[in-house]
Design an enzyme around this catalytic site. Structure first.
Site, PDB file in Angstrom:
ATOM      1  NE  ARG A  59      -2.454  -1.562   3.214  1.00 10.45           N
ATOM      2  CZ  ARG A  59      -2.613  -2.702   3.851  1.00 10.45           C
ATOM      3  NH1 ARG A  59      -3.397  -3.618   3.375  1.00 10.45           N
ATOM      4  NH2 ARG A  59      -1.996  -2.929   4.982  1.00 10.45           N
ATOM      5  CD  GLU A  96       0.683  -9.024  17.720  1.00 11.07           C
ATOM      6  OE1 GLU A  96       0.021  -9.259  18.740  1.00 11.07           O
ATOM      7  OE2 GLU A  96       0.202  -8.462  16.721  1.00 11.07           O
TER       8      GLU A  96
END
Length: 174
Positions: A59, A96
């Site tokens: 993006r 994460e």
């Protein structure tokens, strides 16, 4: 008059319970939303001296390319590992759950060039930190990091505190 925030769709409990997902597809699927988003990002570069726009896959390409085009600047792709055909530099960073690696062509940023890094969203800042390190490894200088959306609750600005970080829209949560 609508703001960029008006075009951002929020999806509760995605991808997991307790997360408020900020969806940029609702911005880019609307011609007025897309134009407003790009125009607002360009405004944040007014008066800034820079040579190159670099965008993080994928993006960052969506928002970085039209900015580069409008300002007549070259665009550099920061891609996932294994996607670029020429000699690259790479950086692995923590996610994460696990790690990711991004790459740039070795000849994409010249020593001394001033670079603006662009992405759709800043969360923890890990991707942009890695991208900045690649730019610096090539001898470039990151003069700004520009995002459409900031998830302020994830403290990405803290990781990127040595850089000029800007976002069009900021949400307090995660």
């Amino acid at each position: 008059m609508k703001t960029v925030k008006d075009y951002i769709r929020t999806i509760p409990d995605f991808p997991e319970k307790g997360i408020m997902f900020r969806d940029v597809t609702s911005v880019i699927q609307d011609a007025d939303g897309l134009k407003l988003a790009i125009d607002e990002m360009i405004k944040r570069l007014d008066g800034l001296d820079f040579d190159v726009i670099a965008g993080a896959e994928s993006r960052g390409f969506v928002f970085g390319m039209p900015i580069a085009y409008a300002l007549h600047k070259p665009f550099v792709m920061v891609r996932k590992a294994g996607k670029l055909p020429c000699e690259t530099v790479s950086k692995t960073y923590d996610l994460e759950y696990g790690t990711a690696t991004i790459e740039m062509h070795k000849d994409s940023v010249k020593p001394g060039q001033k670079v603006v890094l662009v992405d759709d969203l800043i969360a923890t800042g890990g991707t942009m930190q890695a991208a900045a390190e690649l730019v610096e490894e090539l001898g470039g200088e990151v003069v700004k990091m520009l995002f459409l959306i900031e998830l302020a609750g994830l403290n990405g600005r803290k990781l990127l505190s040595k850089y000029d970080v800007d976002a069009v829209v900021s949400y307090d949560g995660k």
